[in-house]
Structures are given as structure tokens and as C-alpha cells.
Design an enzyme around this catalytic site. Structure first.
Site, PDB file in Angstrom:
ATOM      1  N   LYS A  57      36.589  42.866 -18.030  1.00 24.69           N
ATOM      2  CA  LYS A  57      36.919  42.591 -16.630  1.00 24.69           C
ATOM      3  C   LYS A  57      37.991  43.572 -16.158  1.00 24.69           C
ATOM      4  CE  LYS A  57      38.263  38.697 -13.625  1.00 24.69           C
ATOM      5  NZ  LYS A  57      38.629  37.257 -13.582  1.00 24.69           N
ATOM      6  N   SER A 132      35.974  34.231 -10.496  1.00 26.12           N
ATOM      7  CA  SER A 132      36.135  35.611 -10.127  1.00 26.12           C
ATOM      8  C   SER A 132      35.541  36.626 -11.095  1.00 26.12           C
ATOM      9  CB  SER A 132      37.631  35.898  -9.968  1.00 26.12           C
ATOM     10  OG  SER A 132      38.299  35.745 -11.218  1.00 26.12           O
ATOM     11  N   SER A 156      37.424  30.830 -13.640  1.00 24.12           N
ATOM     12  CA  SER A 156      36.787  32.130 -13.399  1.00 24.12           C
ATOM     13  C   SER A 156      35.918  32.675 -14.518  1.00 24.12           C
ATOM     14  CB  SER A 156      37.832  33.184 -13.056  1.00 24.12           C
ATOM     15  OG  SER A 156      38.199  33.051 -11.712  1.00 24.12           O
TER      16      SER A 156
HETATM   17  N1  GLN Z   1      38.259  30.210  -8.263  1.00 15.16           N
HETATM   18  C1  GLN Z   1      39.625  29.959  -8.622  1.00 15.16           C
HETATM   19  C2  GLN Z   1      40.544  30.642  -7.646  1.00 15.16           C
HETATM   20  O1  GLN Z   1      40.047  31.133  -6.710  1.00 15.16           O
HETATM   21  C3  GLN Z   1      39.870  30.381 -10.025  1.00 15.16           C
HETATM   22  C4  GLN Z   1      40.189  31.801 -10.183  1.00 15.16           C
HETATM   23  C5  GLN Z   1      40.385  32.213 -11.585  1.00 15.16           C
HETATM   24  O2  GLN Z   1      40.160  31.444 -12.522  1.00 15.16           O
HETATM   25  N2  GLN Z   1      40.876  33.415 -11.755  1.00 15.16           N
HETATM   26  O3  GLN Z   1      41.723  30.657  -7.809  1.00 15.16           O
END
Ligand code: GLN
Length: 457
Positions: A57, A132, A156
Site C-alpha cells: 500500500k 482505503s 481499511s
Molecule cells: N473507512 C475508515 C475511515 O475512513 C477506515 C479507514 C482505515 O482503516 N484506514 O476512516
């Protein structure tokens, strides 16, 4: 042959460039590493992950490739040291194919907030892959690499794994070093893994789960023993089950799949025990207060001086133009979701509001952690859906709060620090993947993999 496998992956990356899984592909470097791997395979020099092709990532430092966090503000930035996970994987023989697409600074659930453009779901490109870590999920699901790393602050890794039909693990807080991961919310962030099989997950986990003095939150007993665990028979176990009332926010098909998941767990020796998790309505507010508060502090370092992008200076011949380089850089460099989080986080920490929001969220966090601790005195694993819906359409969710609600079942594991694994579990009527989640007590990551392995056989 590792080189042949890698070539197949590289071809697939080209063929499906429209899915935008990658922010950077290192064809030359990975080929070079693959040729070296071919010389080692089958000899005494073969290492535990020899020739495993990995996507990383784009918020994890890997020297020789850009580090962008899919943000304009890190444009042109090249990291000068490797993340600990990268070092450990490389020493174990893994090959890095490239950096994967993501929501900017890991904030999002759809991978639509990326300066490289939205990543697309390989099962239906009109739909989101989740976020994400969307690019990592796409790359693994579409067969563009063997495994991929993501980061999971509130879901994410697990949510995109569920949307794309692969495994996604968020390890226990403290098991995998975050040294070299760009911090979003440090008390919640964990590096996680995407894979198509439980055994690839387990062998990758065993390499990256280890104590690291470079991360102050790394646990002394972090070492992974998942491959050992997979070799042992699974004894009977107790499964915590959510009462139907707590599945109200889910699509009917997800509810149905959940019931089938509990039955499948019963078939492999699980005894279901219905235990409600209290205060589920506090999970999302607690998470978004803590995560944004920490993000507002962590992202202060992007000031136009130290990293990447700096906004163009206006014409200084104009007298007293009031130009403030940092404000101009941050205004132009960050996207709208990141700005929303920084402003919200600054607000919940500001004097006069801190006690009402941030301190309350910390108290709420304590209650959530205690509830889980008591649950895991009664059961060995807890089963939950990973997401309330399957993959939604690109552009379908425009209200930020609605987007945040898609994290309903994932954020609690980060708040409590416990391990959680999303397991692919069939498809809905449209053929879209469904993911089901196994959560465990602190440091019981291996048990989740054992159960998942048993489910798959
Ligand atoms: N979807 C969650 C957010 O928007 C989690 C993001 C993540 O785990 N990096 O914060």
C-alpha cells in the site's frame, strides 16, 4: 519459475490497468528480484517467502519507489528508509511488484479519494473495491500479485477484502511494526494482509509479526506462529453470535449470509453463544472522534517544508500579499476528505470542546474494550458481518456520514485493539462477494486463521 509467475502478474497489471490497482509498478526491479529467487528456489538458500510477489500500500515506505499516500501533498516524495515490514519481507525472499492505490492518507471506504483516480472493483468495475486499501484488494482479487499489504485503522483491510472476495487480516495492535507506515491515527493503525488463501496469509503473517524496537507500541511477544497453528487440529470452540436486533443495519442478503456463516462455524465444531455487544451505536462516533483527533495532529507535519509538494509562490512584487506558504500548500495539497478530517479533529480537540468530545470518546473506548474483554471470557471467537452491504456503485455514496456508516462492523476491533479477519463467504444475488468477520481476543490472531482454514476445507 518465479520469473514466469511474475511475468503473468505483470501482464495482468497491464491488461487490467483500468482497475487502477497500482500507483507505481516496478517491472524492472521485480524481474531482477525474481531472477534471483529462481536461483535460490530448491537450494539451501531458499527462504520462507522465496518468490512471493507482494503489493505494498502506498502509505508504507519502500526505498526505490515513491511514497504518495495517493495525495497531491506528497507528490514527488521518495522515502529514504524502508518500513520494518518491507525489510522483513525482503529478507524472507518476497518480491515487491509495486505500490497500491488507496484513499488519500487512508481516509475512506471506497478508494474514490485518490489523486491517481478511483480504483475499481474487479468483479464489477462500475462498483467500488472498498477502501482505503482498495488497490491492494483489487491486486490480490484480480490475480496481479500473490499477497498485498494494507493498513487498517477502522476497517481499511477488512472492508475492501470483503468487497473483492479475498481474505483480509487486521492483526492485534502491537503485533506488526508500524515503523515506516505513514501515521493516520496512531492508537488504531495496524498493518494488515490481503491474500487469496489462508496459508499465504499465515506465512506472510509469521514473517511480519515480530517485535520491533523502532515502534514503541510493538509488543515483546509479537512473534507470529500461524503456520504452526494451521498444522494443529482445531478443537471445539465457542462462537459469539450477534443477536438479530444488532443486524438491523444490514442488507437482507448479508443477514442471511451471517446466519449461514454461524451454521458453517457450527459444522466445524463451533458452539454458538448469543452475546450482544453493548452500545453498538457508540462505535462509529467513538472511532471518528478518536481517528480525526489523531489525524489532525499526525498530518501537521505536511507543511510544504519537509515533504513533497510546495504550493507555487504568488507574485511577491505585489506589496504585502499576505502569502503564507504552509496554508497555501495544505489548501492545494490535501483533498476534501482529508481536510474534513483535519478540521473535525482540530475541533474535537479544541479548548471548550475537548471534554465533550475527545475525552468522552476515550471513556467510550474504555467501555468498548471492557465489553470485548468480558465477551472473550465467554467465547473463543466472535462472528460478525464485515460490512452491512456488498460493494456499492462508484459515485453512489456522496454523503460523508453515510460513507462512514459502512465501517459499522469494523471499527470496534481497532478501538479495542483486537485481531479481526474478513473471510470471503459467497456472493449476493448480483454475484458480488460477501465477507464475514472473525474477531478474537488480544494476541489470538492465529486462532482466527485456524478457524478460517478449517472453514475453507
Ligand atoms: N473507512 C475508515 C475511515 O475512513 C477506515 C479507514 C482505515 O482503516 N484506514 O476512516
Amino acid at each position: 519459475m518465479v520469473t514466469e509467475k511474475l511475468q503473468t502478474y505483470l501482464n495482468r497489471c497491464d491488461e487490467r490497468a483500468d482497475l487502477k490497482a497500482w500507483t507505481f509498478v516496478d517491472a524492472e526491479g521485480s524481474m531482477h528480484a525474481a531472477a534471483e529467487a529462481d536461483e535460490r528456489v530448491g537450494t539451501a538458500m531458499e527462504r520462507p517467502l522465496e518468490g512471493l510477489v507482494v503489493g505494498v500500500k502506498d502509505n508504507i515506505s519502500l526505498v526505490g519507489m515513491p511514497l504518495s499516500c495517493a495525495s497531491n501533498i506528497l507528490k514527488g516524495f521518495r522515502p529514504v528508509y524502508n518500513a520494518t515490514v518491507v525489510e522483513r519481507l525482503r529478507d524472507a525472499g518476497a518480491i515487491f511488484l509495486g505500490k497500491t492505490n488507496m484513499d488519500e492518507f487512508a481516509m475512506g471506504s471506497s478508494n474514490e479519494h485518490s489523486v491517481y483516480g478511483a480504483a475499481r472493483n474487479p468483479i464489477d468495475p462500475d462498483r467500488v473495491p472498498g477502501g482505503s486499501s482498495g488497490g491492494s484488494a483489487v491486486a490480490v482479487a484480480d490475480g496481479q500479485c500473490d499477497v498485498a499489504l494494507g493498513s487498517d485503522t477502522g476497517g481499511s483491510v477488512r472492508q475492501p477484502a470483503a468487497f473483492c472476495g479475498v481474505y483480509g487480516l487486521k492483526p492485534t495492535y502491537g503485533r506488526v511494526s508500524r515503523y515506516g507506515l505513514v501515521a493516520f491515527a496512531s492508537s488504531l493503525d495496524q498493518i494488515g494482509i490481503f491474500s487469496r488463501t489462508v496459508s499465504d496469509m499465515a506465512r506472510t503473517f509469521d514473517v511480519i509479526a515480530a517485535h520491533d524496537p523502532m515502534d514503541a507500541t510493538s509488543h515483546p511477544d509479537a512473534a507470529g506462529t500461524a503456520m504452526d497453528a494451521l498444522g494443529k487440529p482445531l478443537s471445539t470452540f465457542r462462537v459469539g453470535v450477534l443477536p438479530d436486533a444488532l443486524l438491523e443495519g444490514c442488507d437482507a442478503e448479508i443477514r442471511e449470509a451471517y446466519h449461514q456463516f454461524v451454521q458453517a462455524l457450527q459444522q466445524i465444531g463451533g458452539t454458538p453463544v448469543e452475546i450482544p455487544l453493548p452500545n453498538i451505536e457508540t462505535w462509529i462516533p467513538t472511532y471518528f472522534i478518536l481517528a480525526t483527533a489523531e489525524a489532525s495532529s499526525n498530518l501537521a507535519r505536511f507543511d510544504g517544508v519537509r515533504y513533497g509538494f510546495r504550493a507555487d509562490e504568488p507574485d511577491h512584487d505585489a506589496p504585502d500579499d499576505g502569502y503564507d506558504m504552509t496554508t497555501a500548500t495544505r489548501s492545494a495539497g490535501f483533498g476534501s476528505e482529508v481536510k474534513r478530517r483535519i478540521m473535525l479533529g482540530t475541533f474535537v480537540l479544541s479548548s471548550g470542546y475537548k471534554d465533550a468530545y475527545y475525552t468522552k470518546a476515550l471513556q467510550s473506548r474504555r467501555l468498548i474494550s471492557e465489553a470485548y474483554a468480558s465477551v472473550f471470557e465467554q467465547v473463543d471467537v466472535y462472528a460478525m458481518p464485515t460490512t452491512p452491504t456488498t460493494a456499492f456503485k462508484q459515485g453512489e455514496i456522496t454523503d460523508p456520514v453515510q460513507m462512514w456508516l459502512s465501517d459499522l462492523y469494523t471499527v470496534s476491533a481497532n478501538i479495542a485493539g483486537i485481531p479481526a479477519l474478513s473471510v470471503p463467504f459467497g456472493t449476493d444475488g448480483k454475484g458480488l462477494p460477501i465477507g464475514m468477520q472473525l474477531q478474537g481476543a488480544m494476541f489470538e490472531d492465529e486462532r482466527l486463521l485456524q478457524v478460517a482454514q478449517q472453514l475453507a476445507t
